[in-house]
Design an enzyme around this catalytic site. Structure first.
Site, short mmCIF file in Angstrom:
data_model
loop_
_atom_site.label_atom_id
_atom_site.label_comp_id
_atom_site.label_asym_id
_atom_site.label_seq_id
_atom_site.Cartn_x
_atom_site.Cartn_y
_atom_site.Cartn_z
CG ASP A 122 -2.00 -1.04 1.19
OD1 ASP A 122 -2.43 -1.40 0.08
OD2 ASP A 122 -2.42 -1.49 2.26
CG ASP A 128 -6.66 -1.41 -1.62
OD1 ASP A 128 -6.91 -2.62 -1.76
OD2 ASP A 128 -5.74 -0.99 -0.89
#
Length: 168
Positions: free
Chosen positions: A111, A129
């Site tokens: 991330d 995401d």
């Protein structure tokens, strides 16, 4: 076929950005983009969205396989009759496969997109995401439009029936 191409492009963008982050930044290293509001932050997540289900790698892999199979089946079913829904499913598919590959190969997801709102830091996320969230939002929009369209058709039929009765 075009929807699988969209999913592939999203997958490649996701994997490319994750590669750049993991190969060029140290873990927890940050690059300010817009002051303290938006930063590129090298982060790893061993769970799902918002870091829930930490260290449940095999469960998340199994769930993703089931979801991907379901998306492919449904995408094939609706791709010729709908427009927005197949696009939404393609985005979810590309994102799901992107995070799936990370979990399968390394047990964690890379991330790097961090947003701060004053003292609140939104959970760090990635391109996959984003694809999933936008895809789900489009699925909801498609459902709302479909429901609205169905009500309109019922209303039109009712009005037509009333018009006939009034003319008799």
């Amino acid at each position: 076929m075009v929807y699988y191409l969209i999913a592939l492009i999203m997958f490649l963008i996701d994997q490319g950005t994750k590669y750049l982050i993991s190969s060029r930044l140290q873990l927890d290293e940050q690059i300010p983009v817009i002051g303290n509001f938006f930063l590129i932050t090298s982060h790893r997540n061993r769970g799902a969205a918002f870091s829930i289900l930490q260290n449940q790698r095999w469960f998340l892999i199994l769930v993703t396989v089931v979801v991907v199979v379901g998306i492919v089946w449904y995408l094939n079913k609706v791709r010729k009759t709908r427009r927005l829904l197949p696009l939404a499913l393609a985005l979810v598919l590309g994102g799901a496969v992107g995070n799936f590959l990370d979990r399968l190969l390394t047990g964690e997801v890379v991330d790097f997109l961090q947003f701060n709102f004053g003292s609140y830091t939104f959970p760090i996320f990635n391109v996959a995401d984003s694809c999933i969230v936008v895809g789900v939002a489009l699925i909801i929009l498609d459902s709302l439009l479909d429901m609205r369209g169905g009500k309109t058709e019922v209303l039109e039929v009712k009005e037509t029936s009333e018009a006939k009765e009034g003319n008799e």
